[in-house]
Motif scaffolding. Structure first.
Motif, mmCIF file in Angstrom:
data_model
loop_
_atom_site.group_PDB
_atom_site.id
_atom_site.type_symbol
_atom_site.label_atom_id
_atom_site.label_comp_id
_atom_site.label_asym_id
_atom_site.label_seq_id
_atom_site.Cartn_x
_atom_site.Cartn_y
_atom_site.Cartn_z
ATOM 1 N N LEU A 62 -8.663 26.024 -7.038
ATOM 2 C CA LEU A 62 -7.144 25.835 -7.185
ATOM 3 C C LEU A 62 -6.841 24.382 -8.334
ATOM 4 O O LEU A 62 -6.242 24.431 -8.940
ATOM 5 N N PHE A 63 -7.733 23.597 -7.779
ATOM 6 C CA PHE A 63 -7.708 22.364 -8.601
ATOM 7 C C PHE A 63 -8.235 22.698 -9.930
ATOM 8 O O PHE A 63 -7.589 21.968 -11.017
ATOM 9 N N GLY A 64 -9.127 23.400 -10.207
ATOM 10 C CA GLY A 64 -9.775 23.887 -11.535
ATOM 11 C C GLY A 64 -8.448 24.250 -12.415
ATOM 12 O O GLY A 64 -8.236 23.899 -13.455
ATOM 13 N N ILE A 65 -7.821 25.381 -11.603
ATOM 14 C CA ILE A 65 -6.533 25.909 -12.307
ATOM 15 C C ILE A 65 -5.521 24.897 -12.746
ATOM 16 O O ILE A 65 -5.146 24.903 -13.774
ATOM 17 N N ILE A 100 -8.031 13.852 -13.993
ATOM 18 C CA ILE A 100 -8.361 14.795 -13.584
ATOM 19 C C ILE A 100 -9.785 14.759 -12.910
ATOM 20 O O ILE A 100 -9.856 15.258 -11.672
ATOM 21 N N ALA A 101 -10.710 13.942 -13.314
ATOM 22 C CA ALA A 101 -11.749 13.650 -12.369
ATOM 23 C C ALA A 101 -11.436 13.063 -10.865
ATOM 24 O O ALA A 101 -12.046 13.364 -9.931
ATOM 25 N N ILE A 102 -10.595 12.455 -11.084
ATOM 26 C CA ILE A 102 -9.957 11.520 -9.850
ATOM 27 C C ILE A 102 -9.380 12.858 -8.906
ATOM 28 O O ILE A 102 -9.374 13.081 -7.423
ATOM 29 N N LEU A 136 -3.517 17.369 -3.283
ATOM 30 C CA LEU A 136 -2.688 18.334 -4.338
ATOM 31 C C LEU A 136 -1.459 17.764 -5.000
ATOM 32 O O LEU A 136 -1.223 18.212 -6.001
ATOM 33 N N GLY A 137 -0.726 16.686 -4.136
ATOM 34 C CA GLY A 137 0.162 15.896 -4.721
ATOM 35 C C GLY A 137 0.015 15.252 -6.228
ATOM 36 O O GLY A 137 0.945 15.268 -7.162
ATOM 37 N N LEU A 138 -1.314 15.042 -6.313
ATOM 38 C CA LEU A 138 -1.772 14.397 -7.687
ATOM 39 C C LEU A 138 -1.593 15.296 -8.941
ATOM 40 O O LEU A 138 -0.890 15.036 -9.885
ATOM 41 N N PRO A 139 -2.126 16.347 -8.767
ATOM 42 C CA PRO A 139 -2.024 17.461 -10.228
ATOM 43 C C PRO A 139 -0.443 18.090 -10.201
ATOM 44 O O PRO A 139 0.066 18.285 -11.405
ATOM 45 N N LEU A 140 0.042 18.211 -8.978
ATOM 46 C CA LEU A 140 1.525 18.676 -9.025
ATOM 47 C C LEU A 140 2.374 17.544 -9.584
ATOM 48 O O LEU A 140 3.277 18.066 -10.479
#
Lengths: 84, 315
Positions: B18-21, B62-64, B103-107
């Motif tokens: 999911l995070f990769g996507i 993204i690493a974070i 999850l809130g970070l990439p969102l």
């Protein structure tokens, strides 16, 4: 099933001073893996073996050798019925 | 009270996929969407310079994300190893909350990028997109912190018999300072409802009464629950039996405190819209990097703490 082996409860009480809420699972694992017994079958004769294996396991969790020795000593004292 | 439906069931590999996507989606957006003209003008950057600058931020960013995912998955993994105990259920709830925060970070990053694009290309949708984005951010934050707070409260109740009803003075003072300054800064922000000039954007696009009840109060609630969650977990560590167990908890507690405080700081900094934008770019980047590093450190501590706790269950 409620375990009423007083020796097992004493071992738990000693271990809880070091592992807190994880004590019961730790002790059950040592008894099952190294003594091939259930907790209610634990006897004083088993304590030497249990203490030896617990020393090895506890040493993997902490670098404090004094702490590990203290724990093992207290377990061995249970065999001499000197309390926890 | 914890209920089964508080337990989110997601496998570690599913989380990483999911995070990769999301990471790929974000990188695609960076390269596909042009940089906001407002940002180019404000920081005097050419489009290529802005894109390279953004790359220098997003790759560590993204690493974070992955560190955050890793930390929460590790904690979840540990909690599942002891899921028959109340400790396990409480920690599982906390892990769910930390995962939602992660999850809130990439969102947030993707939403921010989309919002900038919409505001640049469809200025008539600037208000709608800002409001939607802010509300999504609030909902994610509320869900995450509510889970962490409930898990922490449940954890503390195990050792005490009941959760501490008396607030800690440190938390009260901290909350008072943060809350009052945040409210003051929000309602004295001249661009909270309307942008300063055409082509710029406002912070919220909401009248003050809606701003108060749907933004300010929820954020105060998020900080209140977050600070108390950190306090409860720290108190749990001090109260729980077991010398070795308490030492193993240290990293976990430090991680939660780091994450809660750094996320609160990020939100607080973002509320200083006009002040932050007036700073030079280098200071802005330095602050962003510091806050991101703190978040990563927090999740790293969570992962290390979970590893130590899990080891107790394996030897």
């Amino acid at each position: 099933m409620v375990n009423i082996n007083p020796l097992y409860e004493d071992v738990l009480a000693v271990t809880a001073d070091y592992l807190g809420p994880a004590a019961r699972r730790f002790v059950d694992r040592q008894i099952d893996s190294h003594l091939n017994k259930s907790p209610d079958e634990l006897t004083k004769k088993d304590l030497k073996t249990l203490a030896a294996w617990s020393r090895v396991s506890m040493a993997l969790l902490t670098n404090d050798k004094q702490l590990v020795s203290n724990y093992v000593s207290r377990l061995m004292n249970l065999a001499n019925n000197e309390g926890v | 009270m914890l209920r089964r439906n508080m337990l989110i069931k997601i496998k570690p590999e599913q989380a990483y996929v999911l995070f990769g996507i999301l990471a790929l989606a974000y990188i695609a957006l960076i390269f596909w969407m042009p940089t906001s003209s407002d940002a180019l003008t404000r920081y005097d950057l050419a489009p290529l310079e802005a894109r390279n600058l953004r790359l220098s931020i997003i790759l560590p960013y993204i690493a974070i994300w992955f560190i955050a995912c890793f930390g929460s998955v590790r904690l979840k993994n540990y909690s599942q190893a002891i899921n028959k105990s109340r400790h396990g259920q409480s920690l599982s709830t906390i892990a769910n909350g930390l995962f939602v925060l992660a999850l809130g970070l990439p969102l947030r990053a993707i939403g921010n990028r989309l919002m900038s694009f919409v505001q640049d290309t469809q200025p008539q949708l600037a208000a709608t997109s800002t409001i939607v984005f802010n509300y999504i951010d609030i909902i994610v934050g509320l869900v995450a912190v509510w889970l962490i707070y409930n898990g922490a409260r449940s954890l503390l109740s195990i050792v005490d018999g009941k959760a501490k009803a008396t607030p800690a003075y440190v938390v009260m003072i901290g909350m008072t300072l943060i809350g009052t300054s945040y409210v003051y800064l929000t309602f004295t922000n001249p661009v909270r409802q309307f942008p300063a000039a055409a082509g710029e954007r406002a912070a919220y696009y909401l009248p003050d009464y809606l701003l108060l009840f749907t933004v300010v109060i929820p954020y105060l609630l998020i900080w209140y629950m977050g600070l108390y969650a950190a306090y409860f977990i720290n108190l749990y560590k001090k109260s729980v039996q077991g010398i070795v167990y308490r030492k193993a908890l240290t990293y976990f507690v430090s991680g939660v405190v780091f994450i809660v405080l750094s996320r609160a700081t990020v939100r607080y900094m973002l509320s200083l819209n006009t002040i932050v934008e007036a700073w030079t770019l280098q200071y802005l980047l330095a602050i962003i990097y510091c806050l991101l590093v703190f978040i990563a450190i927090g999740y790293g501590f969570i992962a290390k703490g979970s590893e130590k706790l899990k080891k107790i269950e394996e030897v």
